[in-house]
Motif scaffolding. Structure first.
Motif, PDB file in Angstrom:
ATOM      1  N   GLN A  90     -17.040  -1.574 -49.903  1.00 41.30           N
ATOM      2  CA  GLN A  90     -17.131   0.110 -49.399  1.00 41.30           C
ATOM      3  C   GLN A  90     -16.232   0.833 -48.626  1.00 41.30           C
ATOM      4  N   ASP A  91     -17.282  -0.120 -47.852  1.00 44.31           N
ATOM      5  CA  ASP A  91     -16.723   0.784 -46.093  1.00 44.31           C
ATOM      6  C   ASP A  91     -17.273  -0.614 -45.128  1.00 44.31           C
ATOM      7  N   PRO A  92     -15.833  -1.149 -44.615  1.00 47.63           N
ATOM      8  CA  PRO A  92     -16.041  -2.561 -44.134  1.00 47.63           C
ATOM      9  C   PRO A  92     -16.394  -2.174 -42.243  1.00 47.63           C
ATOM     10  N   TRP A  93     -17.244  -2.846 -41.949  1.00 47.17           N
ATOM     11  CA  TRP A  93     -17.794  -2.624 -40.544  1.00 47.17           C
ATOM     12  C   TRP A  93     -16.487  -2.343 -39.404  1.00 47.17           C
ATOM     13  N   ASN A  94     -15.616  -3.618 -39.913  1.00 41.37           N
ATOM     14  CA  ASN A  94     -14.556  -3.777 -38.348  1.00 41.37           C
ATOM     15  C   ASN A  94     -13.675  -2.707 -38.530  1.00 41.37           C
ATOM     16  N   LYS A  95     -13.457  -1.833 -39.678  1.00 44.99           N
ATOM     17  CA  LYS A  95     -12.177  -1.107 -39.836  1.00 44.99           C
ATOM     18  C   LYS A  95     -13.030   0.619 -39.626  1.00 44.99           C
ATOM     19  N   SER A  96     -13.923   0.683 -38.934  1.00 49.72           N
ATOM     20  CA  SER A  96     -15.311   1.945 -38.237  1.00 49.72           C
ATOM     21  C   SER A  96     -14.131   2.154 -37.000  1.00 49.72           C
ATOM     22  N   GLY A  97     -13.362   1.343 -36.387  1.00 45.88           N
ATOM     23  CA  GLY A  97     -12.915   2.478 -36.017  1.00 45.88           C
ATOM     24  C   GLY A  97     -11.280   3.500 -36.084  1.00 45.88           C
ATOM     25  N   LYS A  98     -11.179   3.621 -37.359  1.00 40.26           N
ATOM     26  CA  LYS A  98     -10.186   4.548 -37.856  1.00 40.26           C
ATOM     27  C   LYS A  98     -11.165   5.808 -37.869  1.00 40.26           C
ATOM     28  N   TYR A  99     -12.691   6.164 -37.386  1.00 40.04           N
ATOM     29  CA  TYR A  99     -13.137   7.476 -37.967  1.00 40.04           C
ATOM     30  C   TYR A  99     -12.546   7.916 -36.421  1.00 40.04           C
ATOM     31  N   ALA A 100     -12.964   7.690 -35.091  1.00 35.98           N
ATOM     32  CA  ALA A 100     -12.181   7.614 -34.320  1.00 35.98           C
ATOM     33  C   ALA A 100     -11.384   8.450 -34.011  1.00 35.98           C
ATOM     34  N   LEU A 101      -9.796   7.522 -34.293  1.00 38.36           N
ATOM     35  CA  LEU A 101      -8.878   8.303 -34.336  1.00 38.36           C
ATOM     36  C   LEU A 101      -8.372   8.851 -35.398  1.00 38.36           C
ATOM     37  N   GLY A 102     -10.025   9.963 -36.227  1.00 37.01           N
ATOM     38  CA  GLY A 102     -10.160  11.171 -37.164  1.00 37.01           C
ATOM     39  C   GLY A 102      -9.258  12.635 -35.662  1.00 37.01           C
TER      40      GLY A 102
END
Length: 777
Positions: free
Chosen positions: A42-54
Motif C-alpha cells: 500500500q505505501d512502500p517505505w523505499n518509495k517514500s522519497g516521492k513525497y519530497a519531490l512533491g
C-alpha cells in the motif's frame, strides 16, 4: 552469537522492542506477518522519497510562473523604450516639433478656441501609440490579480509593554500576495501528508508511521529553498529579479512551515508506541546505555524551534543584535543535526547536500560584492575612506568615495571598524552612480552617499563618533553590496508617482535623478513625474537640497511636480536649542575602536605613500607636491553641520520643560547662510494660528504654477491620486517608501485603479504598477 537474533525473535518482548525501532527496508519472507506484506504494497517505505519531490515540483511551478511574468515585463519595458528612442531619432532627423517654436497664450491655451476653432477644419486626434509585445488579455489577468493582492491588511497599533520594555509599536501584516502564497503552501503540505493512506500501521513493528515519513521528507525537501531565500546572493533573485530583502519574508514563513512539518513528523513516533503496552520499559531494560531512543530527532528539533521563535517579529525587533549574532551559527548547528538524524535514509542527504552547496555558493558569490576583496582596487583588505556629516534634524550623512557601481534604489551593508567592529547594517544609497556625478577622488570613483536618521545601536554610535571627532576625521568603511533595487525600469512608464515619508526619501532621490537624466537624453517614455514628500519639519528638506535643485532646474519643463507636506511641530528647549549637548560615553570601547581604525588608516597611508613615490619617479619636488595634494584631499569631503543630538539617540539628559514652536523660513535661511538659496515653494511664514492648527488641517497655500509647493498638514493620498489619475498615461508606476500607514493608503488606492485595466475603462490603460520599499532600509 549468530543464534542470538533467533533467540530474541522467539521471545515475547521482541515485539515491543521492534515497535520502538525506526522503520527500515524490511524484506518480506514466508514468515513475515500478513499485515507487513499488505502495508508494504500500500505505501512502500523505499518509495517514500516521492513525497519530497512533491514540494520540489510545487516550488518549480511557482518559480517558472514568476520568471515568465518577470521576462514579459522586462521585454515589454525594453521594447517600449527602444521604440520611443527610435521615434525620437526619426523625428529629430526629419522635422522639429511645432511646440518648440509655438508661443501660445498660457491663460487661454486650454480654451475651447483651440479644441473647437470657429474657422477651418477640426484638429486631428493625436495618433495612438502602437503597442509592441503587450498582450492585452495577459495585462488584464495581471491587473485582476493585483486588484486582490495589492489590497493591504489594516495596521494594528499596540500599546507599550513595560515589563518587556517594548515601546508603542505599529504592527503591519504581510502583503496579501505573500499570505496567499503561504496559505497555498500550507494547504499543499497538509493535504499531501494526510490524504494518502494509511496514516498509521496496526503496530509500529510493521514500520515507522507513514504520516511521519511523508512529513519528514517534505521538511527535508524544504531546506534548500529556505536557505536560498535567506541568502543575499541567490539563484532565485537571479532568475526572478526579486531582491533578497523581499524574499526574506518567504524565508521566515518557510521556516515556520518546516517546523509545522517537523512536529507532524515527531508526534506519530510518540503516539504509535502507546498501542504497544510496556514497550518503552522493555526497550530500556535491553539498552540501558542509550538514554533516549529519539535523541537525534530531538537534537534537530530543538535548534529549529529556537530559530523560529527568536525570529518572531516582536522578539527580533526587541533584541535585533542578538538575533543577528545567533541566527547563522544556530542554523549551521541545525543543518549538522539533520545530517545526523536522517542517517542517509531514502533521498534525505541529497537535499541536505544541496542545501550545503547553495549555502557555500552564495557565500562565494558575495565575495565579488565586497569592496575589500578585489586586489585590483585601492580598498583591498583595508576598505574605503569615509566621512561623516551631521545634517539638519541630526541626520547623518556618510560619504564613501568608492569604485563600486550600483543602480538606483539599491542598498549596501556598511561596517565601520573604527565605530563598531561586529555590526553590519543596511542603508539605502541616496546618490546616483553616473559619469555626470564623478567623485573628486578620481574618474574611477563615485561618491556613495548614505543618509539615515539615528535611533539606537549602530546608528547611534555613528552619530556619537561624528560629534566627538568632528568633520575632518575619516573612517575606514567596509561595504557589502549593492543589493536589491527595483526590477522594473521607471523610464518605461508614461507617468511616475513617487511617495516618500520622512527618511524614506533616500530610496527615491536616486530614482528621481536617474529618471530626469533619461528624460533629458530622450531615453525615457515618461512624460509626468509627481513627487510627494511628507516630513515632520522644514529643515529635513536640507538633506537633499542640491538634488532637488538639480531636479527643478534640469528636468524638462512642466514634467516634474513636487509637493512637500510639513506634518509636525518642532520641540525647542528654553535655551533655544532642540536638545542639550551630548554627554560622555563608552570611553574604553571608543579607545579600542580608535586603535583599530588607526591601524587600517596606517596601512592605507603606507599604500598611498608607495604610490606617490612610484608616480614621482625619483623627483623630490614632484613627490612633495603630490604629498601636499594628498594631504589636502580630505578637504574635498563634506563639511559638518553641528546640531544637538536627537531624543532617541541620547537618553541621558536633565528633565527640562519644552515648548512647541515652528522655526520660520527666515530662521532656516539664517542657519544655512553659507549655502545657496533654494526656493522649496513655501507660501509664507506661518502665523501663530497656523502653527496651532497645522496638525489637524490643511492650510491655504499659494500654489505655484511651477508645480513646486509646500503645505502644512498631512497629505490626503486618495484625493491626490484621484487628481493625478486624470493625467495618467497607458502605463503608470506608483512608488512608495514610508511608514506603514502611508503604504496602506497607497496600496488601497492603486488596487482600486486596477479596475480600469482589467475592466477596460476606455482610456487604453495597460498597467498600473505598484512598488513599495521597506521604510527601515
Amino acid at each position: 552469537m549468530p543464534q542470538l537474533p533467533r533467540l530474541l525473535a522467539a521471545t515475547e518482548p521482541t515485539k515491543a522492542f521492534h515497535s520502538l525501532v525506526e522503520r527500515v527496508d524490511i524484506p518480506v519472507t514466508s514468515s513475515s506477518p500478513p499485515d507487513l506484506e499488505a502495508a508494504i504494497k500500500q505505501d512502500p517505505w523505499n518509495k517514500s522519497g516521492k513525497y519530497a519531490l512533491g514540494w520540489v515540483y510545487f516550488c518549480i511551478i511557482l518559480l517558472v510562473f514568476t520568471m515568465a511574468v518577470h521576462l514579459y515585463h522586462w521585454m515589454s519595458d525594453r521594447i517600449r523604450r527602444a521604440t520611443f528612442k527610435e521615434g525620437v531619432a526619426k523625428s529629430s532627423a526629419t522635422s522639429s516639433p511645432d511646440d518648440d517654436y509655438e508661443m501660445a497664450n498660457m491663460p487661454t491655451n486650454n480654451s475651447t478656441h483651440i479644441s473647437f476653432p470657429r474657422h477651418g477644419p477640426l484638429p486631428r486626434q493625436p495618433e495612438q501609440e502602437e503597442t509592441f509585445f503587450s498582450l492585452q488579455p495577459l495585462n488584464r489577468l495581471i491587473a485582476l490579480l493585483r486588484y486582490f493582492f495589492y489590497r493591504p491588511l489594516p495596521v494594528l497599533r499596540l500599546r507599550p509593554v513595560r515589563f518587556l520594555r517594548l515601546r508603542k509599536r505599529v504592527v503591519s501584516f504581510p502583503a496579501p500576495g505573500v499570505i496567499a502564497l503561504v496559505a497555498a503552501a500550507v494547504v499543499f503540505v497538509t493535504l499531501y501528508c494526510f490524504i494518502p493512506q494509511p496514516l498509521y500501521y496496526a503496530s509500529i513493528q510493521l514500520g515507522s508511521p507513514p504520516l511521519a515519513i511523508r512529513a519528514g521528507m517534505l521538511a527535508v525537501a524544504m531546506m534548500p529553498w529556505i536557505v536560498a531565500l535567506s541568502m543575499k546572493a541567490n539563484f532565485v533573485t537571479l532568475l526572478t529579479g526579486i531582491g533578497h530583502e523581499r524574499l526574506n519574508v518567504l524565508h521566515r514563513w518557510g521556516g515556520y512551515i518546516c517546523l509545522f512539518l517537523s512536529l507532524i513528523h515527531t508526534i506519530p513516533f510518540y503516539l504509535a508506541p502507546v498501542r504497544d503496552q510496556g514497550a518503552l520499559a522493555i526497550f530500556k531494560s535491553y539498552f540501558r546505555e542509550q538514554s533516549y531512543i529519539y535523541g537525534t530527532g530531538v537534537a534537530a528539533l530543538v535548534p529549529l524551534i529556537f530559530l523560529c521563535v527568536h525570529s518572531l517579529p516582536f522578539l527580533r525587533a526587541w533584541m535585533y543584535e542578538v538575533f543577528v549574532a545567533l541566527h547563522v551559527p544556530v542554523s549551521i548547528v541545525f543543518l549538522g543535526m539533520l545530517f545526523w538524524h536522517c542517517h542517509n535514509y531514502l533521498t534525505s542527504w541529497n537535499y541536505l547536500w544541496a542545501t550545503a552547496a547553495i549555502w557555500f555558493t552564495s557565500y562565494c558569490a558575495r565575495l565579488f560584492l565586497l569592496n575589500w576583496t578585489n586586489p585590483r582596487r585601492m580598498s583591498w583588505l583595508i576598505g574605503e575612506e569615509a566621512a561623516l556629516t551631521i545634517l539638519p534634524e541630526n541626520a547623518v550623512k556618510v560619504t564613501v568615495p568608492s569604485q563600486v557601481r550600483w543602480r538606483p534604489g539599491q542598498y549596501v551593508y556598511l561596517r565601520m571598524p573604527g565605530i563598531s567592529v561586529f555590526e553590519n547594517h543596511p542603508f539605502t544609497i541616496a546618490s546616483l552612480c553616473n559619469e555626470d556625478f564623478p567623485s573628486e577622488y578620481g574618474e574611477q570613483y563615485r561618491d556613495m552617499i548614505l543618509v539615515f536618521r539615528p535611533f539606537g545601536g549602530f546608528t547611534r554610535k555613528v552619530l556619537n563618533a561624528a560629534m566627538d571627532n568632528g568633520p575632518m576625521h575619516t573612517y575606514r568603511a567596509f561595504i557589502d553590496g549593492p543589493y536589491g533595487g527595483m526590477h522594473r525600469e521607471l523610464a518605461s512608464f508614461d507617468t511616475v508617482v513617487l511617495f516618500a515619508g520622512g527618511s524614506g526619501i533616500t530610496a527615491i532621490v536616486s530614482h528621481l535623478l536617474d529618471l530626469i537624466k533619461k528624460m533629458r537624453d530622450s531615453k525615457a517614455v515618461t512624460k509626468q513625474v509627481h513627487v510627494v514628500w511628507a516630513l515632520k519639519r522644514p529643515e529635513t528638506m536640507e538633506w537633499f537640497k542640491e538634488e532637488l535643485r538639480i531636479c527643478r532646474e534640469f528636468a524638462p519643463p512642466e514634467s516634474v511636480h513636487c509637493q512637500f507636506f510639513i506634518t509636525a511641530a518642532k520641540r525647542i528647549g528654553p535655551n533655544g536649542f532642540p536638545f542639550p549637548p551630548p554627554s560622555p560615553h563608552r570611553p574604553v570601547s571608543d579607545l579600542v575602536h580608535g586603535k583599530l581604525d588607526r591601524a587600517f588608516q596606517g596601512i592605507a597611508s603606507k599604500r598611498n605613500s608607495a604610490l606617490i613615490r612610484d608616480e614621482a619617479g625619483g623627483d623630490p619636488e614632484k613627490e612633495r607636491e603630490l604629498r601636499r595634494e594628498n594631504e589636502d584631499g580630505i578637504s574635498a569631503l563634506p563639511a559638518a553641520t553641528f546640531l544637538p543630538p536627537p531624543k532617541k539617540a541620547h537618553t541621558r539628559r536633565p528633565n527640562k520643560p519644552t515648548n512647541l514652536a515652528i522655526p520660520t523660513l527666515h530662521t532656516a535661511q539664517q542657519q544655512n547662510a553659507g549655502n545657496a538659496s533654494f526656493d522649496f515653494g513655501f507660501p509664507s511664514t506661518p502665523t501663530m494660528l497656523q502653527k496651532n492648527l497645522m496638525r489637524f488641517a490643511f492650510l491655504p497655500t499659494a500654489h505655484k504654477k511651477t508645480g513646486w509647493h509646500t503645505e502644512y498638514g498631512r497629505p490626503d493620498i486618495p484625493f491626490m491620486l484621484k487628481g493625478f489619475e486624470r493625467e495618467f498615461g497607458k502605463r503608470v508606476c506608483v512608488f512608495v517608501c514610508g511608514p506603514p500607514s502611508m503604504r496602506v493608503d497607497v496600496q488601497r488606492c492603486v488596487a482600486g485603479m486596477q479596475q480600469k485595466v482589467w475592466g477596460g475603462g476606455g482610456d487604453g490603460r495597460e498597467e498600473v504598477y505598484l512598488h513599495t520599499e521597506n521604510y527601515a532600509i
